[in-house]
Write a protein that holds these residues in place. Structure first.
Motif, PDB file in Angstrom:
ATOM      1  N   ASN A  69     -42.489  19.387  -6.490  1.00  0.00           N
ATOM      2  CA  ASN A  69     -43.509  19.951  -7.384  1.00  0.00           C
ATOM      3  C   ASN A  69     -44.081  18.904  -8.345  1.00  0.00           C
ATOM      4  N   GLY A  70     -44.149  17.656  -7.844  1.00  0.00           N
ATOM      5  CA  GLY A  70     -44.732  16.579  -8.640  1.00  0.00           C
ATOM      6  C   GLY A  70     -43.781  15.921  -9.613  1.00  0.00           C
ATOM      7  N   LYS A  71     -42.500  16.331  -9.640  1.00  0.00           N
ATOM      8  CA  LYS A  71     -41.521  15.744 -10.538  1.00  0.00           C
ATOM      9  C   LYS A  71     -40.287  15.295  -9.757  1.00  0.00           C
ATOM     10  N   VAL A  72     -39.665  14.211 -10.234  1.00  0.00           N
ATOM     11  CA  VAL A  72     -38.453  13.719  -9.581  1.00  0.00           C
ATOM     12  C   VAL A  72     -37.274  14.567 -10.048  1.00  0.00           C
ATOM     13  N   GLY A  73     -36.580  15.162  -9.080  1.00  0.00           N
ATOM     14  CA  GLY A  73     -35.402  15.956  -9.376  1.00  0.00           C
ATOM     15  C   GLY A  73     -34.168  15.324  -8.763  1.00  0.00           C
ATOM     16  N   THR A  74     -33.005  15.709  -9.239  1.00  0.00           N
ATOM     17  CA  THR A  74     -31.738  15.163  -8.747  1.00  0.00           C
ATOM     18  C   THR A  74     -30.825  16.321  -8.381  1.00  0.00           C
ATOM     19  N   GLN A  75     -30.181  16.226  -7.221  1.00  0.00           N
ATOM     20  CA  GLN A  75     -29.333  17.317  -6.769  1.00  0.00           C
ATOM     21  C   GLN A  75     -28.044  16.793  -6.154  1.00  0.00           C
ATOM     22  N   THR A  76     -27.032  17.659  -6.154  1.00  0.00           N
ATOM     23  CA  THR A  76     -25.730  17.301  -5.588  1.00  0.00           C
ATOM     24  C   THR A  76     -25.569  17.791  -4.159  1.00  0.00           C
ATOM     25  N   SER A  77     -26.435  18.696  -3.720  1.00  0.00           N
ATOM     26  CA  SER A  77     -26.281  19.269  -2.379  1.00  0.00           C
ATOM     27  C   SER A  77     -26.854  18.334  -1.314  1.00  0.00           C
ATOM     28  N   ASN A  78     -26.199  18.341  -0.153  1.00  0.00           N
ATOM     29  CA  ASN A  78     -26.567  17.472   0.969  1.00  0.00           C
ATOM     30  C   ASN A  78     -26.551  18.250   2.272  1.00  0.00           C
ATOM     31  N   PRO A  79     -27.174  17.706   3.312  1.00  0.00           N
ATOM     32  CA  PRO A  79     -27.036  18.295   4.644  1.00  0.00           C
ATOM     33  C   PRO A  79     -25.614  18.069   5.172  1.00  0.00           C
ATOM     34  N   ALA A  80     -25.178  18.919   6.078  1.00  0.00           N
ATOM     35  CA  ALA A  80     -23.841  18.763   6.655  1.00  0.00           C
ATOM     36  C   ALA A  80     -23.720  17.480   7.468  1.00  0.00           C
ATOM     37  N   GLN A  81     -24.851  16.894   7.867  1.00  0.00           N
ATOM     38  CA  GLN A  81     -24.840  15.663   8.648  1.00  0.00           C
ATOM     39  C   GLN A  81     -24.588  14.428   7.794  1.00  0.00           C
ATOM     40  N   VAL A 117      -9.508  24.392  -8.219  1.00  0.00           N
ATOM     41  CA  VAL A 117      -9.237  24.437  -6.776  1.00  0.00           C
ATOM     42  C   VAL A 117      -7.759  24.757  -6.564  1.00  0.00           C
ATOM     43  N   LYS A 118      -7.491  25.988  -6.171  1.00  0.00           N
ATOM     44  CA  LYS A 118      -6.126  26.440  -5.937  1.00  0.00           C
ATOM     45  C   LYS A 118      -5.802  26.510  -4.444  1.00  0.00           C
ATOM     46  N   VAL A 119      -6.850  26.419  -3.631  1.00  0.00           N
ATOM     47  CA  VAL A 119      -6.687  26.516  -2.184  1.00  0.00           C
ATOM     48  C   VAL A 119      -7.599  25.497  -1.518  1.00  0.00           C
ATOM     49  N   ILE A 120      -7.078  24.751  -0.554  1.00  0.00           N
ATOM     50  CA  ILE A 120      -7.899  23.798   0.198  1.00  0.00           C
ATOM     51  C   ILE A 120      -7.804  24.149   1.677  1.00  0.00           C
ATOM     52  N   MET A 121      -8.984  24.290   2.309  1.00  0.00           N
ATOM     53  CA  MET A 121      -9.051  24.654   3.727  1.00  0.00           C
ATOM     54  C   MET A 121      -9.859  23.597   4.478  1.00  0.00           C
ATOM     55  N   PRO A 122      -9.650  23.483   5.797  1.00  0.00           N
ATOM     56  CA  PRO A 122     -10.338  22.440   6.562  1.00  0.00           C
ATOM     57  C   PRO A 122     -11.839  22.719   6.695  1.00  0.00           C
ATOM     58  N   TRP A 123     -12.636  21.675   6.599  1.00  0.00           N
ATOM     59  CA  TRP A 123     -14.081  21.767   6.806  1.00  0.00           C
ATOM     60  C   TRP A 123     -14.384  22.282   8.214  1.00  0.00           C
ATOM     61  N   SER A 124     -13.534  21.922   9.164  1.00  0.00           N
ATOM     62  CA  SER A 124     -13.740  22.376  10.548  1.00  0.00           C
ATOM     63  C   SER A 124     -13.654  23.894  10.645  1.00  0.00           C
ATOM     64  N   LEU A 125     -12.849  24.544   9.786  1.00  0.00           N
ATOM     65  CA  LEU A 125     -12.785  26.003   9.784  1.00  0.00           C
ATOM     66  C   LEU A 125     -14.066  26.581   9.194  1.00  0.00           C
ATOM     67  N   TRP A 126     -14.629  25.897   8.200  1.00  0.00           N
ATOM     68  CA  TRP A 126     -15.900  26.353   7.621  1.00  0.00           C
ATOM     69  C   TRP A 126     -16.989  26.324   8.688  1.00  0.00           C
ATOM     70  N   LEU A 127     -16.990  25.294   9.501  1.00  0.00           N
ATOM     71  CA  LEU A 127     -17.993  25.201  10.574  1.00  0.00           C
ATOM     72  C   LEU A 127     -17.799  26.310  11.602  1.00  0.00           C
ATOM     73  N   ILE A 128     -16.532  26.672  11.872  1.00  0.00           N
ATOM     74  CA  ILE A 128     -16.260  27.777  12.803  1.00  0.00           C
ATOM     75  C   ILE A 128     -16.787  29.089  12.223  1.00  0.00           C
ATOM     76  N   ASP A 129     -16.625  29.265  10.907  1.00  0.00           N
ATOM     77  CA  ASP A 129     -17.053  30.491  10.249  1.00  0.00           C
ATOM     78  C   ASP A 129     -18.563  30.533  10.047  1.00  0.00           C
ATOM     79  N   ASN A 130     -19.226  29.375  10.172  1.00  0.00           N
ATOM     80  CA  ASN A 130     -20.679  29.292   9.993  1.00  0.00           C
ATOM     81  C   ASN A 130     -21.313  28.579  11.189  1.00  0.00           C
ATOM     82  N   PRO A 131     -21.323  29.230  12.340  1.00  0.00           N
ATOM     83  CA  PRO A 131     -21.814  28.580  13.568  1.00  0.00           C
ATOM     84  C   PRO A 131     -23.288  28.202  13.517  1.00  0.00           C
ATOM     85  N   TRP A 132     -24.055  28.792  12.593  1.00  0.00           N
ATOM     86  CA  TRP A 132     -25.481  28.505  12.496  1.00  0.00           C
ATOM     87  C   TRP A 132     -25.745  27.029  12.169  1.00  0.00           C
ATOM     88  N   VAL A 133     -24.744  26.377  11.557  1.00  0.00           N
ATOM     89  CA  VAL A 133     -24.936  24.971  11.184  1.00  0.00           C
ATOM     90  C   VAL A 133     -25.156  24.114  12.428  1.00  0.00           C
TER      91      VAL A 133
END
Length: 793
Positions: A67-79, A193-209
């Protein structure tokens, strides 16, 4: 000799109890404040140092032009993670992709608990140097595994070894416990963070990625790295600058994506970006409170110096006699320093007691879990240095000044302190109240800024609104759930959305409209909502109409906020076409700007469209005709009918909105307390000074009363000097406060202007406090029978 010094010092302290109380009390409060601020500053500066490699850990962030302004973000593509490993792997020891923190239901038989957790790639436990109680860092290799914090493991398994035990996550996946790690301390970025789970399980739960048409088009995850030992952070950051840009199509290049590394050492205190430049952040509060701590301690030392020099005439003969019988100046200096250090040591002991009493309250206000580090030798070494420095600071001027008296003049009775001797004391009192007035002004302006933002229109009705996460069972039976709640009279309306009312979880680009600059990259908050959204939240329609079930075409319609209408440049936006990904959407309404993000910054151009799927949040308007507790009890009963084995939880929108002010309110509250303590210390000094002046001028007051002076005239005479000093302090403090506060306010786009009356109120407040402090002693002196004052003559 030292024993004699201490004996004389003790006699002087016990002989002058009021003087001793003011000195020890003032110093104790000053030292306690300085100590608590020091502990707070240390906690802030040591944020994330729990992780052994924190100086080499960073988060991959991105700059882009929206929108004509430089912004900064923490989110990235899964790639992002696999691409960095493939192209720049030699620069990094670890590269891990991660989800955002979320709440997850852990089930062990009939025991169901909700805990905050995160999905990480394999290298995360080693990168974060987690302290393993059971298992190893390799616990995330299996997609169906889980690592638990020690407290969670204990709550589920007691004292048993939980390794290889099976849990169920969100009632969907059976996972095996492969590790238990020590709970992370409160001053870490991953403390929840009280629980840590594998990223590979997140990908299984979100096949759209894996089926995305363009895997670089969406930013929805985080990327963390540990830089290799032979590479600097700056070099590694420059190498990955174009990691995303090199994989984008021509259309996406208009956003000018640039990746960079933001070091963990800056996450807590230096994470504020404007126009792509790191402008700092909470570090300014660390410096501010550090300076306040030094000044508050200085105020207490000033009290000591003022009272010691004010009593100089009383101790002049003592100094003269000591010099006459052979004492050298060095011995006298040592004597006065011994008194100073005795006061400081007593004050230090009292300050430790004060800190112990106040720390629980201080932690609650400051959102900390600070403890006194009794077993830490560094703490005691610093405390010893603290005592030495404070004693030197508090005792230097009295020691050097009093030891300089000439014995011949003192013992002849020709010694007079003189009018110039009072100047240093006046300078010190002025300094004290300058600091106090600056703190008063700062407290008022911080409060103004918070209220200014709180009074800002928010674009919806908060009363009676609650927010809840939406489980799959509710989404599958949304209409039945809504209908049952309405029939039971528990709610007025219910809606679902992909982002909560008080946050933005989703933004989109790819929009086109008539008259748009083809080179302009846009990114708008774009909320998916059900058609009852407007009725539920009570947004204000400025033009056009709301979504309606009566219009099937609303599935291809947008309602926009006023900021979007202005940005798009339509004079009359109703009926205009806004293309999204090439598909046309008709603008059917314009609503007032809804305050979904920070109330201190402008509302972004935002869009709303209807959808019945991929919705994660419920917003519910409770029935105002009955009590909230009764409505919520009905809501819980019906919820449990649809959702089993998930703890029922909700949050009032009022509470969520109030959280947006927590940081500023915390700063304001701390500033208020420090201002009050600074004024208290200054008033203790004034009280002591007023006592001395009244005692010094007892006979003068008696003579004036005999000659006809009234009590108000005497009060005015005795208070006049102090009033003048406080007014001078206010004149000095005002430009100093304005300079720093104006600079602080510039950090907010939506801020209050500093008015002249703020300085007037601060000056008036200081003046009233001064008069209340000195009036007791001055009136007491003015009311004494002159016969008693003059009978010794």
């Amino acid at each position: 000799m030292i024993r004699n010094y201490l004996k004389v010092a003790w006699r002087n302290l016990t002989k002058n109890k009021m003087y001793s109380f003011i000195n020890i009390g003032g110093l104790a409060v000053g030292m306690a404040v300085a100590m608590m601020i020091g502990l707070w500053v240390n906690d802030e500066l040591s944020f994330d140092t729990y992780h052994q490699n924190y100086e080499r850990i960073a988060q991959v962030m991105q700059h882009a032009t929206f929108n004509g302004k430089v912004g900064t973000q923490t989110s990235n593509p899964a790639q992002m993670s696999p691409e960095i490993r493939a192209k720049y792997g030699s620069s990094f020891k670890h590269v891990v992709q991660a989800s955002w923190e979320g709440s997850y239901v852990l089930s062990l038989g009939d025991n169901h608990v909700t805990k905050s957790g995160i999905y990480f790639e394999e290298g995360a436990p080693e990168m974060l140097s987690l302290k393993m109680r059971y298992g190893t860092y390799a616990g995330l290799k299996d997609p169906y595994s889980i690592m638990l914090s020690e407290s969670v493991a204990k709550s589920l398994f007691g004292d048993q070894n939980p390794l290889d035990k099976t849990l169920k996550i969100n009632r969907t996946y059976d996972v095996k416990v492969t590790g238990v790690y020590e709970d992370l301390p409160y001053n870490t970025s991953f403390r929840n963070v009280k629980v840590i789970m594998p990223w590979s399980l997140w990908l299984i739960d979100n096949p759209w990625v894996k089926t995305m048409e363009d895997p670089w088009d969406s930013n929805f995850s985080q990327t963390f790295v540990q830089v290799a030992d032979n590479v600097t952070m700056d070099v590694a950051s420059k190498r990955i600058k174009n990691v995303k840009a090199n994989n984008l199509n021509k259309e996406e290049l208009k956003y000018k994506w640039e990746a960079f590394l933001h070091p963990m050492s800056k996450w807590a205190l230096e994470s504020e970006f404007k126009e792509g430049i790191n402008t700092g952040g909470s570090i300014r509060y660390v410096w501010m409170f550090g300076i306040i701590g030094v000044f508050v301690l200085m105020l207490a030392c000033i009290n000591f110096m003022n009272l010691a020099t004010a009593r100089s005439e009383k101790r002049a003969k003592e100094v003269g006699i000591r010099k006459a019988v052979g004492s050298v100046r060095t011995q006298l200096i040592n004597q006065f320093f011994s008194e100073s250090y005795m006061v400081v040591v007593f004050a230090f002991v009292v300050s430790l007691l004060l800190v112990m009493l106040c720390l629980p309250f201080f932690n609650e206000v400051a959102d900390k879990k600070i403890e006194l580090p009794w077993a830490n030798p560094v703490f005691w070494l610093l405390s010893l240095s603290f005592i030495v420095l404070t004693g030197l600071l508090a005792g230097s001027y009295p020691a050097l000044y009093l030891s300089s008296f000439q014995p011949l003049k003192v013992l002849k009775g020709t010694f007079r302190v003189g009018k110039w001797a009072a100047i240093p004391r006046k300078v010190l009192v002025t300094t004290q109240f300058t600091v106090s007035v600056v703190l008063i002004i700062g407290t008022i302006v911080v409060y103004q800024q918070i209220q200014h933002a709180k009074n800002r229109p928010i674009g919806y009705e908060r009363n009676g609104l609650i927010s809840m996460g939406m489980d799959k069972e509710i989404q599958d039976h949304f209409e039945a759930f809504r209908g049952e709640l309405k029939s039971a009279g528990a709610i007025e309306e219910l809606t679902a959305s992909n982002s909560p009312l008080t946050g933005v979880w989703n933004t989109n680009g790819g929009f086109d409209w008539e008259g748009k600059d083809p080179n302009l990259g846009v990114d708008f908050p774009n909320s998916r909502v059900t058609k009852e959204w407007g009725k539920t939240v009570g947004w204000k329609i400025k033009q056009g109409r709301d979504f309606s079930r009566e219009f099937a075409t609303d599935s291809a319609a947008f309602i926009i906020n006023e900021a979007a209408a202005k940005f798009l440049g339509f004079k009359d936006p109703i009926g205009k076409i806004l293309k999204w990904g090439g598909k046309p959407y008709t603008i059917i309404g314009v609503v007032s700007d809804i305050m979904a993000e920070s109330p201190f910054y402008p509302v972004r151009p935002s869009l709303y469209h209807t959808r019945d799927k991929d919705l994660y949040n419920l917003t519910i308007k409770l029935n105002p005709a009955q009590s909230s507790s009764k409505s919520i009890a009905t809501l819980e009963r019906i919820w449990k009918k649809y959702v089993q084995n998930v703890p029922f939880s909700y949050e009032f929108i009022d509470q969520q909105y109030g959280n947006k002010f927590k940081a500023e309110e915390r700063i304001g509250t701390l500033s208020l307390y420090f201002a009050v303590l600074a004024i208290l210390i200054s008033c203790l000094g004034l009280f002591g000074m007023a006592s001395f002046v009244a005692e010094q001028r007892t006979k003068e007051i008696g003579i004036r009363k005999v000659l006809g002076a009234s009590v108000p005239n005497l009060w005015r005479m005795l208070s006049g000097d102090f009033v003048g000093l406080v007014l001078l302090s206010s004149l000095i403090a005002s430009p100093i406060a304005y300079y720093y506060l104006n600079d602080w306010l510039k950090g907010y786009d939506y801020h209050v202007e500093i008015s002249w009356w703020v300085f007037a109120i601060a000056a008036a407040g200081a003046l009233v406090i001064t008069l209340l402090t000195v009036s007791y002693q001055t009136l007491r002196a003015a009311l004494v029978n002159p016969v008693k004052s003059l009978k010794s003559e």
